[in-house]
Design an enzyme around this catalytic site. Structure first.
Site, short mmCIF file in Angstrom:
data_model
loop_
_atom_site.label_atom_id
_atom_site.label_comp_id
_atom_site.label_asym_id
_atom_site.label_seq_id
_atom_site.Cartn_x
_atom_site.Cartn_y
_atom_site.Cartn_z
N GLY A 279 10.40 2.30 -28.00
CA GLY A 279 9.95 2.32 -29.38
C GLY A 279 11.06 2.08 -30.37
N SER A 280 12.20 1.52 -29.89
CA SER A 280 13.31 1.15 -30.77
C SER A 280 13.86 2.33 -31.56
CB SER A 280 12.88 0.02 -31.73
OG SER A 280 12.42 -1.09 -31.01
N SER B 222 13.39 0.08 -23.29
CA SER B 222 13.80 -0.23 -24.66
C SER B 222 14.86 0.78 -25.13
CB SER B 222 12.56 -0.23 -25.58
OG SER B 222 12.89 -0.50 -26.92
N ASP C 56 12.70 -11.88 -23.33
CA ASP C 56 13.10 -10.82 -24.25
C ASP C 56 14.24 -11.34 -25.13
OD1 ASP C 56 13.93 -8.52 -25.56
OD2 ASP C 56 13.95 -7.26 -23.77
N GLY D 229 7.35 -5.20 -22.52
CA GLY D 229 6.12 -4.44 -22.29
C GLY D 229 5.29 -4.88 -21.10
N TYR E 145 2.69 5.70 -22.62
CA TYR E 145 3.77 6.31 -21.84
C TYR E 145 3.26 7.43 -20.94
CZ TYR E 145 7.07 3.37 -24.18
OH TYR E 145 7.75 2.26 -24.62
#
Length: 349
Positions: A120-121, A195, A293, A324, A132
């Site tokens: 989620g950065s 991520s 990516d 993802g 998740y």
């Protein structure tokens, strides 16, 4: 330089030609929501984010062979983790006393304990986000493991190093739980994340080395790294497969300390401000990289940094894979990665 559609926007047609339709819908909806949540001034609409994030509760009744429960592991920060444990159909519904029963009755059996950090950065999602929750349940079944998913504090409200501190707190908590011990009366710990979660894995592992807490392996799925330089993949893939350079820059600015650039070691661990891992007892790593990516060059640089430092690392590089892809079992890459995860975790069993 590859053109995105009009100044940093995402061209959804590029990604629609590559990923399965339901994955495209899932990630496209996420990206649409994310664009609504980020503000130009660097703030974030957290109330709307919580409203849009589909969450699920823990379940004491086993579902697909897994039950789960939430536990506060640090009352001072209200740090919560969700624990997933395997169950059999014959097991009765556990009561509170059973939730933390020993993971094995045999000292000859190894039960892997996977500490998971969601993606989620650094700003989005949580340990109870539906996507998740499902992924952690799959890891339990595939690896015959206990999974502890950490609800770390998120940016921009909580910048560096809060997420790392929460990861470290979770690691200390897990390593001290006698009921998580198996063979040789030890807790067999792996760190995993995607991520930003993959980034957290690296940094928590560094601190573990200093403290001599043993980690058996690091699993990084499309880990979030970066730097000041604009790499070839960033230029070529900008806006093509769900992500733009502008997106990434926003998240790093929201997470890194005020005034720091993207060559900060949290973003660029082997960059000009990074530290060598040469000569330290760093865990083995499995790094999964999708070739569509945007930040793959930084992920590959991370792998090379580990190799140059003499650390054990396996790269799984997947063609025609986007961010993802591991969230839904509708593509061959999903099954390839799950097999590799199982092999990676179970190799010490």
């Amino acid at each position: 330089m590859a053109e995105s559609n009009g100044g940093g926007g995402v061209n959804l047609n590029e990604s629609k030609m590559v990923v399965p339709l339901n994955t495209w819908v899932l990630i496209s909806n996420f990206k649409l929501a994310y664009n609504l949540l980020r503000r130009p001034d660097g703030t974030f609409n957290r109330h709307l984010a919580e409203f849009l994030d589909r969450k699920v509760s823990p379940n004491a009744n086993p579902v697909d062979g897994v039950f789960s429960f939430d536990v506060i592991i640090d009352p001072t920060t209200n740090l919560l983790s969700r624990v997933y444990r395997p169950a059999t159909a014959s097991d009765p519904q556990p009561n509170m006393a059973d939730l933390q029963k020993p993971v094995t009755e045999s000292d000859d059996e190894i039960v892997p304990i996977i500490i998971f950090f969601h993606g989620g950065s650094f700003a989005h999602s949580s340990c109870n986000s539906a996507i998740y929750d499902t992924l952690c349940r799959r890891l339990v079944g595939i690896c015959k493991a206990v999974v502890i998913s950490v609800n770390y504090r998120r940016a921009p409200e909580y910048r560096y190093p809060c997420a790392y501190d929460d990861g470290w707190t979770a690691l200390k908590w897990v390593s001290s739980r006698s009921w998580l011990q198996s063979k040789n009366s030890k807790v067999h710990i792996y760190l995993a994340g995607d991520s930003s979660g993959g980034n957290i894995v690296h940094n928590v592992a560094l601190k573990a080395v200093e403290s001599e807490i043993e980690i058996l392996g690091n699993l990084l799925l499309n880990p979030m790294f970066g730097g000041e330089e604009r790499t070839e993949s960033e230029k070529r893939l900008d806006g093509k497969y769900f992500v733009t350079i502008r997106d990434r820059d926003w998240y790093w600015k929201a997470f890194l300390p005020e005034g720091e650039d993207r060559d900060h070691p949290a973003c660029n661990p082997f960059g000009p401000k990074g530290e060598s891992l040469e000569g330290i007892n760093y865990p083995k790593s499995l790094v999964v990289v999708a070739n569509l990516d945007l930040i793959q060059d930084w992920q590959l640089a991370y792998v090379e940094g580990l190799k140059k430092a003499g650390q054990k690392v396996k790269l799984l590089y997947l063609d025609q894979a986007t961010i993802g892809f591991y969230l839904l079992p509708n593509n061959n890459h999903f099954y390839t990665v799950m097999e590799q995860i199982c092999e990676f975790v179970c190799s010490n069993s």
